[in-house]
Design a protein around this motif. Sequence first.
Motif, PDB file in Angstrom:
ATOM      1  N   VAL A  32       0.852  -1.196   0.000  1.00  0.00           N
ATOM      2  CA  VAL A  32       0.000   0.000   0.000  1.00  0.00           C
ATOM      3  C   VAL A  32       0.886   1.244   0.000  1.00  0.00           C
ATOM      4  CG1 VAL A  32      -1.685   1.305   1.368  1.00  0.00           C
ATOM      5  CG2 VAL A  32      -1.910  -1.170   1.133  1.00  0.00           C
ATOM      6  N   THR A  33       0.567   2.187  -0.879  1.00  0.00           N
ATOM      7  CA  THR A  33       1.352   3.413  -0.973  1.00  0.00           C
ATOM      8  C   THR A  33       0.593   4.646  -0.505  1.00  0.00           C
ATOM      9  OG1 THR A  33       0.654   3.751  -3.263  1.00  0.00           O
ATOM     10  CG2 THR A  33       2.721   2.532  -2.905  1.00  0.00           C
ATOM     11  N   THR A  34      -0.719   4.519  -0.355  1.00  0.00           N
ATOM     12  CA  THR A  34      -1.538   5.656   0.080  1.00  0.00           C
ATOM     13  C   THR A  34      -2.587   5.178   1.078  1.00  0.00           C
ATOM     14  OG1 THR A  34      -1.281   6.690  -2.092  1.00  0.00           O
ATOM     15  CG2 THR A  34      -3.006   7.563  -0.679  1.00  0.00           C
ATOM     16  N   ILE A  35      -2.705   5.907   2.171  1.00  0.00           N
ATOM     17  CA  ILE A  35      -3.739   5.669   3.170  1.00  0.00           C
ATOM     18  C   ILE A  35      -4.794   6.756   2.982  1.00  0.00           C
ATOM     19  CG2 ILE A  35      -4.278   5.521   5.636  1.00  0.00           C
ATOM     20  CD1 ILE A  35      -2.378   3.304   4.647  1.00  0.00           C
ATOM     21  N   PHE A  36      -6.003   6.350   2.623  1.00  0.00           N
ATOM     22  CA  PHE A  36      -7.099   7.290   2.407  1.00  0.00           C
ATOM     23  C   PHE A  36      -7.898   7.441   3.692  1.00  0.00           C
ATOM     24  CE2 PHE A  36      -6.256   5.414  -1.738  1.00  0.00           C
ATOM     25  CZ  PHE A  36      -6.187   6.541  -2.550  1.00  0.00           C
ATOM     26  N   PHE A  37      -8.399   8.660   3.933  1.00  0.00           N
ATOM     27  CA  PHE A  37      -9.266   8.898   5.078  1.00  0.00           C
ATOM     28  C   PHE A  37     -10.273   9.981   4.730  1.00  0.00           C
ATOM     29  CE2 PHE A  37      -5.839  11.895   5.493  1.00  0.00           C
ATOM     30  CZ  PHE A  37      -6.404  13.040   6.039  1.00  0.00           C
ATOM     31  N   GLY A  38     -11.378   9.986   5.429  1.00  0.00           N
ATOM     32  CA  GLY A  38     -12.445  10.950   5.174  1.00  0.00           C
ATOM     33  C   GLY A  38     -12.113  12.323   5.723  1.00  0.00           C
ATOM     34  N   SER A  39     -12.583  13.351   5.037  1.00  0.00           N
ATOM     35  CA  SER A  39     -12.292  14.725   5.453  1.00  0.00           C
ATOM     36  C   SER A  39     -12.902  15.076   6.802  1.00  0.00           C
ATOM     37  CB  SER A  39     -12.781  15.711   4.386  1.00  0.00           C
ATOM     38  OG  SER A  39     -14.177  15.580   4.218  1.00  0.00           O
ATOM     39  N   SER A  40     -13.924  14.347   7.225  1.00  0.00           N
ATOM     40  CA  SER A  40     -14.556  14.628   8.510  1.00  0.00           C
ATOM     41  C   SER A  40     -13.905  13.849   9.659  1.00  0.00           C
ATOM     42  CB  SER A  40     -16.047  14.302   8.436  1.00  0.00           C
ATOM     43  OG  SER A  40     -16.223  12.930   8.130  1.00  0.00           O
ATOM     44  N   ILE A  41     -12.867  13.084   9.356  1.00  0.00           N
ATOM     45  CA  ILE A  41     -12.192  12.245  10.344  1.00  0.00           C
ATOM     46  C   ILE A  41     -10.844  12.868  10.711  1.00  0.00           C
ATOM     47  CG2 ILE A  41     -11.240   9.932  10.767  1.00  0.00           C
ATOM     48  CD1 ILE A  41     -14.281   9.967  10.328  1.00  0.00           C
ATOM     49  N   ASP A  42     -10.490  12.798  11.975  1.00  0.00           N
ATOM     50  CA  ASP A  42      -9.187  13.265  12.430  1.00  0.00           C
ATOM     51  C   ASP A  42      -8.100  12.466  11.699  1.00  0.00           C
ATOM     52  OD1 ASP A  42      -6.858  13.966  13.794  1.00  0.00           O
ATOM     53  OD2 ASP A  42      -7.748  13.733  15.777  1.00  0.00           O
ATOM     54  N   PRO A  43      -7.158  13.135  11.051  1.00  0.00           N
ATOM     55  CA  PRO A  43      -6.154  12.423  10.246  1.00  0.00           C
ATOM     56  C   PRO A  43      -5.070  11.702  11.043  1.00  0.00           C
ATOM     57  CG  PRO A  43      -5.712  14.767  10.207  1.00  0.00           C
ATOM     58  CD  PRO A  43      -7.026  14.582  10.932  1.00  0.00           C
ATOM     59  N   LYS A  44      -5.077  11.801  12.367  1.00  0.00           N
ATOM     60  CA  LYS A  44      -3.950  11.246  13.134  1.00  0.00           C
ATOM     61  C   LYS A  44      -3.789   9.743  12.958  1.00  0.00           C
ATOM     62  CE  LYS A  44      -6.315  10.753  17.545  1.00  0.00           C
ATOM     63  NZ  LYS A  44      -6.382  11.145  18.934  1.00  0.00           N
ATOM     64  N   LEU A  45      -4.889   8.989  12.838  1.00  0.00           N
ATOM     65  CA  LEU A  45      -4.759   7.547  12.651  1.00  0.00           C
ATOM     66  C   LEU A  45      -4.172   7.209  11.287  1.00  0.00           C
ATOM     67  CD1 LEU A  45      -8.107   6.319  14.213  1.00  0.00           C
ATOM     68  CD2 LEU A  45      -5.818   6.265  15.232  1.00  0.00           C
ATOM     69  N   ALA A  46      -4.670   7.886  10.250  1.00  0.00           N
ATOM     70  CA  ALA A  46      -4.131   7.666   8.907  1.00  0.00           C
ATOM     71  C   ALA A  46      -2.656   8.066   8.856  1.00  0.00           C
ATOM     72  CB  ALA A  46      -4.932   8.461   7.882  1.00  0.00           C
ATOM     73  N   ASP A  47      -2.316   9.174   9.501  1.00  0.00           N
ATOM     74  CA  ASP A  47      -0.924   9.622   9.539  1.00  0.00           C
ATOM     75  C   ASP A  47      -0.029   8.601  10.240  1.00  0.00           C
ATOM     76  OD1 ASP A  47      -1.552  11.983   8.206  1.00  0.00           O
ATOM     77  OD2 ASP A  47      -1.712  13.162  10.053  1.00  0.00           O
ATOM     78  N   THR A  48      -0.538   8.025  11.329  1.00  0.00           N
ATOM     79  CA  THR A  48       0.237   7.029  12.083  1.00  0.00           C
ATOM     80  C   THR A  48       0.535   5.809  11.229  1.00  0.00           C
ATOM     81  OG1 THR A  48      -0.707   7.762  14.188  1.00  0.00           O
ATOM     82  CG2 THR A  48       0.214   5.529  14.123  1.00  0.00           C
ATOM     83  N   VAL A  49      -0.480   5.274  10.573  1.00  0.00           N
ATOM     84  CA  VAL A  49      -0.274   4.095   9.721  1.00  0.00           C
ATOM     85  C   VAL A  49       0.634   4.451   8.544  1.00  0.00           C
ATOM     86  CG1 VAL A  49      -1.394   2.399   8.225  1.00  0.00           C
ATOM     87  CG2 VAL A  49      -2.450   3.025  10.412  1.00  0.00           C
ATOM     88  N   ALA A  50       0.406   5.597   7.938  1.00  0.00           N
ATOM     89  CA  ALA A  50       1.219   6.012   6.788  1.00  0.00           C
ATOM     90  C   ALA A  50       2.694   6.147   7.175  1.00  0.00           C
ATOM     91  CB  ALA A  50       0.689   7.323   6.217  1.00  0.00           C
ATOM     92  N   ARG A  51       2.949   6.757   8.319  1.00  0.00           N
ATOM     93  CA  ARG A  51       4.336   6.884   8.782  1.00  0.00           C
ATOM     94  C   ARG A  51       4.961   5.509   9.004  1.00  0.00           C
ATOM     95  NH1 ARG A  51       2.651  10.824  11.968  1.00  0.00           N
ATOM     96  NH2 ARG A  51       2.529   9.489  13.789  1.00  0.00           N
TER      97      ARG A  51
END
Length: 90
Positions: A32-51
Amino acid sequence: MKQVGVAGISPDAEPSPGRLARVADYARRHGVTTIFFGSSIDPKLADTVAREIRARTAVLDPVEGVRAGDDYLSVMRRNAAALHAGLGCA
């Protein structure tokens, strides 16, 4: 393409550290090269997995998240562009 949710059904629920680790492991194993998340969701979880897997993040807007000056088609075009870039479509 397969969708794997980090938080589950409730967007307000915090996933356990074990759940985050399983999602990161799955993403790493499947390239996986991109973690998608909804604009109404706090991005911290997506950022954590992406990092963790050295990926990028991209925002997808739900229809109910229409911004001032947007309409359904503009939201879907923005989502299509994010998917196109995030999935490496030619």
